[in-house]
Motif scaffolding. Sequence first.
Motif, PDB file in Angstrom:
ATOM      1  N   LYS A  46      16.783   6.095 -23.885  1.00  0.00           N
ATOM      2  CA  LYS A  46      17.240   7.024 -22.840  1.00  0.00           C
ATOM      3  C   LYS A  46      16.114   7.995 -22.470  1.00  0.00           C
ATOM      4  CE  LYS A  46      21.126   9.562 -22.528  1.00  0.00           C
ATOM      5  NZ  LYS A  46      22.255  10.314 -23.116  1.00  0.00           N
ATOM      6  N   GLN A  47      15.369   8.411 -23.488  1.00  0.00           N
ATOM      7  CA  GLN A  47      14.234   9.306 -23.196  1.00  0.00           C
ATOM      8  C   GLN A  47      13.266   8.643 -22.218  1.00  0.00           C
ATOM      9  OE1 GLN A  47      12.189  10.356 -26.822  1.00  0.00           O
ATOM     10  NE2 GLN A  47      13.919  11.514 -27.652  1.00  0.00           N
ATOM     11  N   ASN A  48      12.915   7.407 -22.494  1.00  0.00           N
ATOM     12  CA  ASN A  48      11.983   6.703 -21.594  1.00  0.00           C
ATOM     13  C   ASN A  48      12.519   6.665 -20.166  1.00  0.00           C
ATOM     14  OD1 ASN A  48      10.204   6.190 -23.618  1.00  0.00           O
ATOM     15  ND2 ASN A  48      10.446   3.965 -23.624  1.00  0.00           N
ATOM     16  N   LYS A  49      13.797   6.301 -20.060  1.00  0.00           N
ATOM     17  CA  LYS A  49      14.379   6.192 -18.715  1.00  0.00           C
ATOM     18  C   LYS A  49      14.412   7.550 -18.023  1.00  0.00           C
ATOM     19  CE  LYS A  49      17.206   2.053 -18.775  1.00  0.00           C
ATOM     20  NZ  LYS A  49      17.760   1.831 -20.153  1.00  0.00           N
ATOM     21  N   ALA A  50      14.782   8.572 -18.796  1.00  0.00           N
ATOM     22  CA  ALA A  50      14.879   9.907 -18.210  1.00  0.00           C
ATOM     23  C   ALA A  50      13.502  10.415 -17.781  1.00  0.00           C
ATOM     24  CB  ALA A  50      15.519  10.875 -19.209  1.00  0.00           C
ATOM     25  N   LEU A  51      12.485  10.129 -18.587  1.00  0.00           N
ATOM     26  CA  LEU A  51      11.120  10.547 -18.217  1.00  0.00           C
ATOM     27  C   LEU A  51      10.719   9.897 -16.904  1.00  0.00           C
ATOM     28  CD1 LEU A  51       9.133  10.337 -21.581  1.00  0.00           C
ATOM     29  CD2 LEU A  51       9.534  12.373 -20.200  1.00  0.00           C
ATOM     30  N   GLN A  52      11.032   8.615 -16.790  1.00  0.00           N
ATOM     31  CA  GLN A  52      10.621   7.927 -15.563  1.00  0.00           C
ATOM     32  C   GLN A  52      11.378   8.451 -14.364  1.00  0.00           C
ATOM     33  OE1 GLN A  52      10.305   3.744 -16.068  1.00  0.00           O
ATOM     34  NE2 GLN A  52       9.145   3.968 -17.956  1.00  0.00           N
ATOM     35  N   ALA A  53      12.676   8.720 -14.561  1.00  0.00           N
ATOM     36  CA  ALA A  53      13.458   9.240 -13.439  1.00  0.00           C
ATOM     37  C   ALA A  53      12.949  10.623 -13.037  1.00  0.00           C
ATOM     38  CB  ALA A  53      14.933   9.312 -13.823  1.00  0.00           C
ATOM     39  N   LEU A  54      12.608  11.422 -14.053  1.00  0.00           N
ATOM     40  CA  LEU A  54      12.199  12.802 -13.787  1.00  0.00           C
ATOM     41  C   LEU A  54      10.896  12.865 -12.993  1.00  0.00           C
ATOM     42  CD1 LEU A  54      12.623  15.822 -14.271  1.00  0.00           C
ATOM     43  CD2 LEU A  54      11.593  15.562 -16.523  1.00  0.00           C
ATOM     44  N   PHE A  55       9.961  11.990 -13.340  1.00  0.00           N
ATOM     45  CA  PHE A  55       8.630  12.128 -12.740  1.00  0.00           C
ATOM     46  C   PHE A  55       8.325  11.082 -11.665  1.00  0.00           C
ATOM     47  CE2 PHE A  55       8.276  14.296 -16.849  1.00  0.00           C
ATOM     48  CZ  PHE A  55       7.873  15.536 -16.380  1.00  0.00           C
ATOM     49  N   ALA A  56       9.262  10.153 -11.453  1.00  0.00           N
ATOM     50  CA  ALA A  56       9.014   9.140 -10.416  1.00  0.00           C
ATOM     51  C   ALA A  56       8.716   9.761  -9.047  1.00  0.00           C
ATOM     52  CB  ALA A  56      10.206   8.192 -10.327  1.00  0.00           C
ATOM     53  N   PRO A  57       9.397  10.845  -8.664  1.00  0.00           N
ATOM     54  CA  PRO A  57       9.140  11.386  -7.311  1.00  0.00           C
ATOM     55  C   PRO A  57       7.688  11.782  -7.087  1.00  0.00           C
ATOM     56  CG  PRO A  57      11.127  12.358  -8.240  1.00  0.00           C
ATOM     57  CD  PRO A  57      10.481  11.569  -9.340  1.00  0.00           C
ATOM     58  N   VAL A  58       6.970  12.086  -8.180  1.00  0.00           N
ATOM     59  CA  VAL A  58       5.562  12.486  -8.005  1.00  0.00           C
ATOM     60  C   VAL A  58       4.762  11.346  -7.361  1.00  0.00           C
ATOM     61  CG1 VAL A  58       3.473  13.276  -9.178  1.00  0.00           C
ATOM     62  CG2 VAL A  58       5.714  14.011  -9.996  1.00  0.00           C
ATOM     63  N   LEU A  59       5.149  10.109  -7.691  1.00  0.00           N
ATOM     64  CA  LEU A  59       4.409   8.954  -7.157  1.00  0.00           C
ATOM     65  C   LEU A  59       4.495   8.886  -5.642  1.00  0.00           C
ATOM     66  CD1 LEU A  59       5.349   6.089  -9.651  1.00  0.00           C
ATOM     67  CD2 LEU A  59       3.232   7.395  -9.567  1.00  0.00           C
ATOM     68  N   ASP A  60       5.588   9.394  -5.103  1.00  0.00           N
ATOM     69  CA  ASP A  60       5.796   9.270  -3.659  1.00  0.00           C
ATOM     70  C   ASP A  60       5.342  10.492  -2.883  1.00  0.00           C
ATOM     71  OD1 ASP A  60       6.947   6.787  -4.088  1.00  0.00           O
ATOM     72  OD2 ASP A  60       8.898   7.682  -4.513  1.00  0.00           O
ATOM     73  N   GLU A  61       4.906  11.514  -3.598  1.00  0.00           N
ATOM     74  CA  GLU A  61       4.445  12.694  -2.881  1.00  0.00           C
ATOM     75  C   GLU A  61       3.175  12.359  -2.112  1.00  0.00           C
ATOM     76  OE1 GLU A  61       3.680  15.742  -5.708  1.00  0.00           O
ATOM     77  OE2 GLU A  61       5.793  15.987  -6.260  1.00  0.00           O
ATOM     78  N   PRO A  62       3.025  12.925  -0.934  1.00  0.00           N
ATOM     79  CA  PRO A  62       1.736  12.742  -0.254  1.00  0.00           C
ATOM     80  C   PRO A  62       0.635  13.375  -1.096  1.00  0.00           C
ATOM     81  CG  PRO A  62       3.104  14.370   0.880  1.00  0.00           C
ATOM     82  CD  PRO A  62       3.959  13.759  -0.193  1.00  0.00           C
ATOM     83  N   LEU A  63      -0.525  12.763  -1.127  1.00  0.00           N
ATOM     84  CA  LEU A  63      -1.619  13.310  -1.936  1.00  0.00           C
ATOM     85  C   LEU A  63      -2.076  14.633  -1.344  1.00  0.00           C
ATOM     86  CD1 LEU A  63      -4.030  10.404  -2.876  1.00  0.00           C
ATOM     87  CD2 LEU A  63      -2.216  11.464  -4.224  1.00  0.00           C
TER      88      LEU A  63
ATOM     89  N   ILE B  15      -4.667   7.111  -8.460  1.00  0.00           N
ATOM     90  CA  ILE B  15      -4.440   8.552  -8.312  1.00  0.00           C
ATOM     91  C   ILE B  15      -2.967   8.959  -8.443  1.00  0.00           C
ATOM     92  CG2 ILE B  15      -4.673  10.550  -6.752  1.00  0.00           C
ATOM     93  CD1 ILE B  15      -7.272   9.351  -5.753  1.00  0.00           C
ATOM     94  N   PRO B  16      -2.038   8.236  -7.770  1.00  0.00           N
ATOM     95  CA  PRO B  16      -0.639   8.681  -7.914  1.00  0.00           C
ATOM     96  C   PRO B  16      -0.157   8.700  -9.366  1.00  0.00           C
ATOM     97  CG  PRO B  16      -0.858   7.156  -6.083  1.00  0.00           C
ATOM     98  CD  PRO B  16      -2.183   7.158  -6.798  1.00  0.00           C
ATOM     99  N   ARG B  17      -0.590   7.716 -10.140  1.00  0.00           N
ATOM    100  CA  ARG B  17      -0.113   7.692 -11.537  1.00  0.00           C
ATOM    101  C   ARG B  17      -0.832   8.726 -12.382  1.00  0.00           C
ATOM    102  NH1 ARG B  17       1.307   1.550 -13.025  1.00  0.00           N
ATOM    103  NH2 ARG B  17       2.148   2.612 -14.846  1.00  0.00           N
ATOM    104  N   LEU B  18      -2.079   8.987 -12.062  1.00  0.00           N
ATOM    105  CA  LEU B  18      -2.768  10.072 -12.774  1.00  0.00           C
ATOM    106  C   LEU B  18      -2.071  11.397 -12.492  1.00  0.00           C
ATOM    107  CD1 LEU B  18      -6.518   9.157 -12.084  1.00  0.00           C
ATOM    108  CD2 LEU B  18      -5.352   9.049 -14.294  1.00  0.00           C
ATOM    109  N   ARG B  19      -1.646  11.562 -11.243  1.00  0.00           N
ATOM    110  CA  ARG B  19      -0.943  12.805 -10.878  1.00  0.00           C
ATOM    111  C   ARG B  19       0.391  12.902 -11.631  1.00  0.00           C
ATOM    112  NH1 ARG B  19       1.029  13.906  -5.665  1.00  0.00           N
ATOM    113  NH2 ARG B  19       0.799  16.103  -6.110  1.00  0.00           N
ATOM    114  N   ARG B  20       1.107  11.782 -11.677  1.00  0.00           N
ATOM    115  CA  ARG B  20       2.404  11.802 -12.345  1.00  0.00           C
ATOM    116  C   ARG B  20       2.233  12.190 -13.812  1.00  0.00           C
ATOM    117  NH1 ARG B  20       6.020   6.406 -13.115  1.00  0.00           N
ATOM    118  NH2 ARG B  20       4.095   5.722 -14.112  1.00  0.00           N
ATOM    119  N   TYR B  21       1.252  11.573 -14.451  1.00  0.00           N
ATOM    120  CA  TYR B  21       1.038  11.863 -15.870  1.00  0.00           C
ATOM    121  C   TYR B  21       0.620  13.318 -16.070  1.00  0.00           C
ATOM    122  CZ  TYR B  21      -1.181  11.856 -20.449  1.00  0.00           C
ATOM    123  OH  TYR B  21      -1.552  12.176 -21.724  1.00  0.00           O
ATOM    124  N   ALA B  22      -0.301  13.778 -15.231  1.00  0.00           N
ATOM    125  CA  ALA B  22      -0.784  15.155 -15.370  1.00  0.00           C
ATOM    126  C   ALA B  22       0.357  16.144 -15.152  1.00  0.00           C
ATOM    127  CB  ALA B  22      -1.916  15.426 -14.376  1.00  0.00           C
TER     128      ALA B  22
END
Lengths: 275, 171
Positions: A46-63, B15-22
């Motif tokens: 559950k921790q793994n899944k929750a971590l991924q759910a929590l931080f997945a939105p960062v991947l889609d943020e514009p750089l 970069i996106p995954r580095l950002r996520r991890y950071a």
Amino acid sequence: MKGLPMREDDLQAYVDDRLDPVRRAEVDDWLVAHPLEAARLRSYRKQNKALQALFAPVLDEPLPEALKVARPQAKPKGMGLLRMAAMLAAVGLGSVLGWTLRGEVQLVQARNEAVAPAQLPALQMATVATADTGLARRAAVAHAVYSPDVRRPVEIGADQEDQLVAWLSKRLGSNLKPPKLGRLGYELIGGRLLPGDKGPVAQFMYHDASGKRLTLYVSRETGDDKETAFQFSEIGPIGVFFWVDRGVGYAISAGADKAELAQVAVTVHEQLRLP
Amino acid sequence: MDDSIKPNEDIGACIPRLRRYARALLGVRGEADDLVQDTLERAWRKLHLWRRDTELRPWLFSIMHNIFIDQRRRAPEETVSLDEHALEFPVAPAQERMMEMVDLESALRMLPAEQREVILLVGLEQLAYKDVAVALGIPVGTVMSRLSRGRERLRELMEGRQRVVALKVVK
């Protein structure tokens, strides 16, 4: 029990689905007889899944702009000094770099651009270290903090320039006069003292007829005798033109473009060299 | 050089995954992006040191780890950022889920950094254990023991908080 005895490493690898099917089946069997352990591993999954759910939105943020950097060009190794100087003189447009004295091209910060005004041959060969970008950042922050201040943008106003000069010179341990930028349409408002990384920092503030403010940040904190090329960096909406000369860092910040700041930088450089 | 390998583009793709991890490691967006930027600068400068027969991602994470460690060494006292409560995450659909995630976020912050790194590289970034070992410069055995201790600590923290809440309810 089948197979090898159960080890903690197996259980962790089970959580991460990194066991081969045979071993995984053995762990499955073992867990049936060990419900507490089964609950523990379920919680880890559950921790793994929750971590991924929590931080997945960062991947889609514009750089952020600062990370959308231009990639460094191919490394021009062994380039002759003359050719380098010629290139450097032609820069301004270049999307790149600082030059080391060893003649190697070195990436500084891709959005910093080394600029070589023709008037400044002495600065054409210069060492650039990434620490310099810290200078630009600190200057930009100081600009962002104080320049919008309507009532008290400076500690000592230009009407007391003598006092300002005496005070800042004393605190910085060197003779420091605010440069005159009237020719470029900027009038001195005054100055203040700020804490820097390794000691006091002076900030002079100017404004033009439209009220646009420009700050000059002078810092002794770089310590050694190093020099750098003129560099330009954009930090948020603030353009920063900065360089290090004889161990003193200078940074000019304003909501202005590179060409305008470059003019100011050249003028400041002419007038202001700390002994 | 093998033309099929375009490390610059590959770094860009990471970069996106580095950002996520950071972000997961530091919690605060600005600091995390600064860490990513420092990592990219160093990566481009040291690209000639990257062994092309190894994977790029663990190498990038190792650079980030080294910068992270350097920064912590320079500023050993943990400071709590004022932004801590203003983390910018898109709103999760259900209120309940949001509560749980806020808990996870603060529990993560309470973990020792070395356990947090392992948990995030394994659980979030899904790196193989041997790649985590490469990234952090430690033996695989150490990865496994930090993983085990970290996960258990995280569980205690999250369940512990629930118990505290339950105690308040009981009169």
